[in-house]
Design a protein around this motif. Structure first.
Motif, PDB file in Angstrom:
ATOM      1  N   ASN A   1      27.733  33.997  14.974  1.00 20.05           N
ATOM      2  CA  ASN A   1      27.808  34.579  16.443  1.00 20.05           C
ATOM      3  C   ASN A   1      27.915  33.237  17.829  1.00 20.05           C
ATOM      4  N   GLY A   2      28.701  32.253  16.954  1.00 20.02           N
ATOM      5  CA  GLY A   2      28.258  31.103  17.713  1.00 20.02           C
ATOM      6  C   GLY A   2      29.988  30.838  18.116  1.00 20.02           C
TER       7      GLY A   2
ATOM      8  N   THR B   1      24.101  29.969  20.821  1.00 20.50           N
ATOM      9  CA  THR B   1      25.229  31.165  21.568  1.00 20.50           C
ATOM     10  C   THR B   1      25.488  31.552  22.657  1.00 20.50           C
TER      11      THR B   1
END
Lengths: 388, 410
Positions: free
Chosen positions: B51-52, B309
């Motif tokens: 997700n980062g 994130t």
């Protein structure tokens, strides 16, 4: 307050008790390993992953009504059971082996496709388009929302199945995956060196762990203690959660039962005979390969059972097995490879030693077991209870 | 939905594997390449991980490619090992990656820090906690984006002491990050008139059972048990503290580093009442909500963006603004110059509002102290936190003069 070696006595009692609880897990897991090694001569390095699968199966059973990824996972876990049942059913019909095999492989491939195809990148778009073109129908029924099996589960059990059902079903489900794995992967390796079995199961364990991590993430899923076992007893020197007490009792019962089955029953005597001389036992008309398969399944089921017990205490995450498995292997080695009594006694004993180390020198608590292992192996190379 | 994410991720890895051909090399002069280096497979995967990478890609897309240069985002797994992280960083910088982003796990974050300085490239750390990145080990090539151990200790630790928790026992992960967090939190406890009753350092990452350490903490009769750990360890510690009735006798728990993913893993039933510090929470204000609504459908497991994130998003955006301002050719000459330009420009985006980068690389934004809601208070999925207190950007971070950053002449 009395002090023992500069540590308050109540704290020490507490630590011994906690050590016993952790020891219960070590004992249960090393028991399964010892059974498998004792009978099959396979060092089952996938044991940690199977322990983790047990915990995940409990979570899937609980949340299959509300969570589509749980449904999906469960549909996959049910596949081996389906294959075995189909095989068994077809064995009663007069069919040639190749026809039977084709039916089983074909149907299970279809089962797998309904679950996995929609997950394949790009293919999902193509399928969605063809579904629109054909106006749904069969394709829709087969491939939407994890396939008909996963969908059916969600409809039948909207609230899922709780802890007690999991305690029964999760070991069965995971055990059947073990049976299938033994038939397809492990049995061809019996004639080779131990090392091949070790490497194979190690790889399988890593793959299983990776798949679960990919699908469910690494930070864990919540699983609560069942309402019947919530709460705690105040022992004066510590607060003893009811659930932990339950774990110790169940573990002891399970260890005793396994020991009784292997040492005191007829099946157990066949098993022990088969490890000594499989050819002779087979000559008496006993189906040794099937017995080996079931033994592996039982060992795996034991790991899954421990996993269900662990689910409410530790968070259900894909790494939960790999953290424990190294310690458990040390336990088996110290107890003597393949010795059931040895693995149970050392499991509990090392739990206590580890617990005490956590008070006196916490930094060493993860190493103390290996120090013990080194000392034991120097003095008794076959382990404490092993036969040289 | 999941599949779309998987596809973008595959694109990212395919980009990483692609061998630079001649035409690609010709294009490279006009392409800015961002490398997101984080934990893709271990205990910190869920707080950053894939997700980062996706959040950095979203920022690059929203910034737009029509500004005279292309942006490419690649991702890699450092496996929480400093040697692996430093190797990938060196390789990336040599192969034309212009900026490395994220790098959680303090030990790896510090290793990449020295590589970036040696190669004179840009390094924006989002994921690592250690305040040493803007302290003794600071670098003119590095910015530290969303949080650090000092800010966590000041906000959570300070609040607990003010609420009457004046004696502490620490349960600490035995590595660089745990030590730094314990050190900073102890300093605040003492500065506020409290006392540290003791601490226990447990082996990382091999520990899953914390009950023994919890009982030791209880036996010390400290009013607060401070957890100087992160991720799955924090989740297990809190879960087991509830099981052993630690809080029933009035002992308070302080999770010094907690992410919303941890609350999600614990469930509100267990997590309720805990206080935690973040610099981003999706439901805090209109602009944070707008960002979360827009990006959530694109994230794996439909997770909410969290502090890390969102930090990757914000850092990518600000970096690209600086590049657009100074031109691609100029930016490729010196990482220090790019960083100086970034420091000269105000930071502004939906994730963190307005902020600025201080001379030592510290990004200056407010920190927020939250309390975890009770199950009754939570009205929607991911509705987990309520705001207790805001610490302004000037107050939240360690003052420049106390950091001991060598290249700052005061």
């Amino acid at each position: 307050m009395d002090d023992i070696f500069g540590i308050p006595a109540p704290l020490l009692f507490g630590q011994v008790l906690l050590g016993l609880i952790n020891g219960a897990f070590y004992a249960l897991l090393s028991l399964g390993l010892a059974v498998i090694f004792g009978m099959l001569n396979v060092i089952n390095f996938a044991h940690g992953a199977q322990f983790m699968m047990g915990a995940f199966a409990a979570w899937m059973l609980l949340s299959m009504g509300s969570n589509d990824t749980a449904r999906l996972g469960l549909a996959l876990l049910l596949l081996p059971t389906f294959v075995l049942l189909l095989e068994w059913g077809l064995s009663h019909v007069r069919l040639s082996v190749s026809v039977r095999r084709t039916i089983v492989i074909g149907l299970s491939a279809l089962w797998l496709c309904t679950i996995l195809l929609p997950l394949v990148p790009y293919l999902d778009v193509v399928m969605a388009r063809s579904m629109d073109a054909s106006g749904g129908g069969v394709l829709q029924w087969l491939f939407a929302d994890g396939g008909p099996f996963a969908r059916m589960l969600g409809v039948i059990f909207p609230n899922g199945l709780g802890y007690w059902w999991s305690l029964l079903l999760a070991p069965l489900l995971v055990g059947t995956t073990g049976i299938l794995a033994e038939r397809l992967l492990i049995s061809p390796l019996y004639r080779l060196d131990h090392l091949y079995g070790l490497l194979l199961t190690f790889g399988v364990g890593l793959i299983i762990e990776g798949i679960f991590r990919n699908q469910y993430g690494s930070s864990g899923l919540p699983y609560r203690i069942p309402p019947e076992l919530q709460g705690a007893w105040d022992l004066g020197f510590m607060y003893m959660p009811v659930y932990r007490g339950w774990v110790v009792v169940v573990a002891v019962v399970m260890c005793l039962a396994t020991w009784l089955v292997i040492e005191k029953t007829k099946i157990g005597s066949y098993l022990r005979a088969a490890t000594e001389n499989p050819a002779l036992v087979q000559a008496f008309g006993i189906n040794v390969p099937r017995m080996m398969t079931l033994t592996y399944g039982a060992g795996v089921a034991l790991a899954a059972f421990a996993g269900v017990l662990a689910a409410p205490i530790y968070s259900v995450n894909p790494q939960m097995g790999s953290n424990l498995i190294i310690i458990v292997f040390a336990v088996v080695v110290i107890g003597g490879m393949g010795s059931i009594l040895g693995s149970v006694v050392t499991g509990f004993g090392l739990g206590i030693i580890e617990g005490l180390t956590k008070v006196f020198y916490p930094e060493a608590s993860s190493t103390v077991i290996f120090v013990v292992m080194a000392i034991v192996l120097l003095a008794r190379p076959a382990g404490l209870f092993g036969r040289a | 939905m999941i599949n779309m994410n998987r596809r973008t991720l595959m694109g990212a890895t395919a980009g990483l594997a692609a061998v630079p051909s001649l035409s690609a090399r010709a294009q490279a002069a006009n392409t800015i390449k961002i490398g997101v280096l984080n934990d893709q497979s271990g205990p910190y995967r869920d707080i950053g991980g894939p997700n980062g990478v996706i959040m950095a890609q979203i920022a690059a897309q929203e910034f737009g490619n029509g500004r005279g240069f292309n942006v490419e985002v690649v991702g890699a797994d450092h496996q929480n090992r400093p040697d692996v992280g430093a190797n990938i960083a060196r390789q990336w910088y040599d192969q034309g990656v212009d900026m490395i982003l994220d790098v959680p796990t303090s030990s790896v974050g510090l290793a990449v820090n020295s590589v970036a300085r040696e190669k004179n490239k840009v390094y924006i750390n989002v994921g690592a906690a250690t305040a040493d990145l803007t302290g003794p080990q600071c670098s003119p090539n590095t910015a530290h984006w969303v949080y650090d151990t000092y800010m966590l200790a000041k906000s959570t630790g300070g609040a607990m002491v003010r609420a009457g928790g004046d004696s502490w026992f620490f349960v600490t992960a035995d590595y660089a990050f745990g030590h730094a967090l314990e050190r900073d939190a102890s300093a605040f406890v003492r500065a506020n008139g409290g006392r540290v009753a003791g601490s226990v350092r447990y082996p990382f990452p091999a520990t899953t059972d914390f009950s023994s350490y919890l009982l030791q903490a209880q036996a010390s009769r400290a009013k607060v048990i401070g957890f100087a750990n992160a991720g799955a360890d924090t989740v297990n510690s809190i879960k087991q503290a509830a099981e052993f009735g630690i809080t029933r006798r009035g002992t308070k728990l302080a999770a010094l580093l907690m992410f919303i993913a941890d609350v999600h893993a614990l469930g509100l039933e267990t997590a309720q009442g805990l206080v935690m510090t973040e610099s981003y929470y999706w439901d805090l204000n209109d602009h944070m909500r707008a960002l979360a609504r827009r990006v959530q459908p694109r994230l794996n497991n439909r997770a909410m963006p969290n502090m890390l994130t969102a930090g990757n998003y914000s850092a990518t955006l600000h970096y690209l603004k600086a590049i657009a301002d100074m031109g691609v050719a100029a930016s490729k000459v010196s990482g220090v110059e790019v960083m100086n330009r970034m420091k000269a420009m105000p930071v502004e985006d939906e994730a963190f509002g307005r902020g600025s980068i201080r001379a030592d690389g510290r990004m200056m934004i407010p920190s927020y102290l939250f309390e975890v809601k009770t199950p009754a208070e939570s009205r929607a999925p991911w509705d987990y936190l309520k705001l207790l207190q805001t610490t302004s950007a000037d107050e939240a971070w360690r003052p420049l003069s106390e950091g001991g950053c060598p290249f700052i002449r005061t």
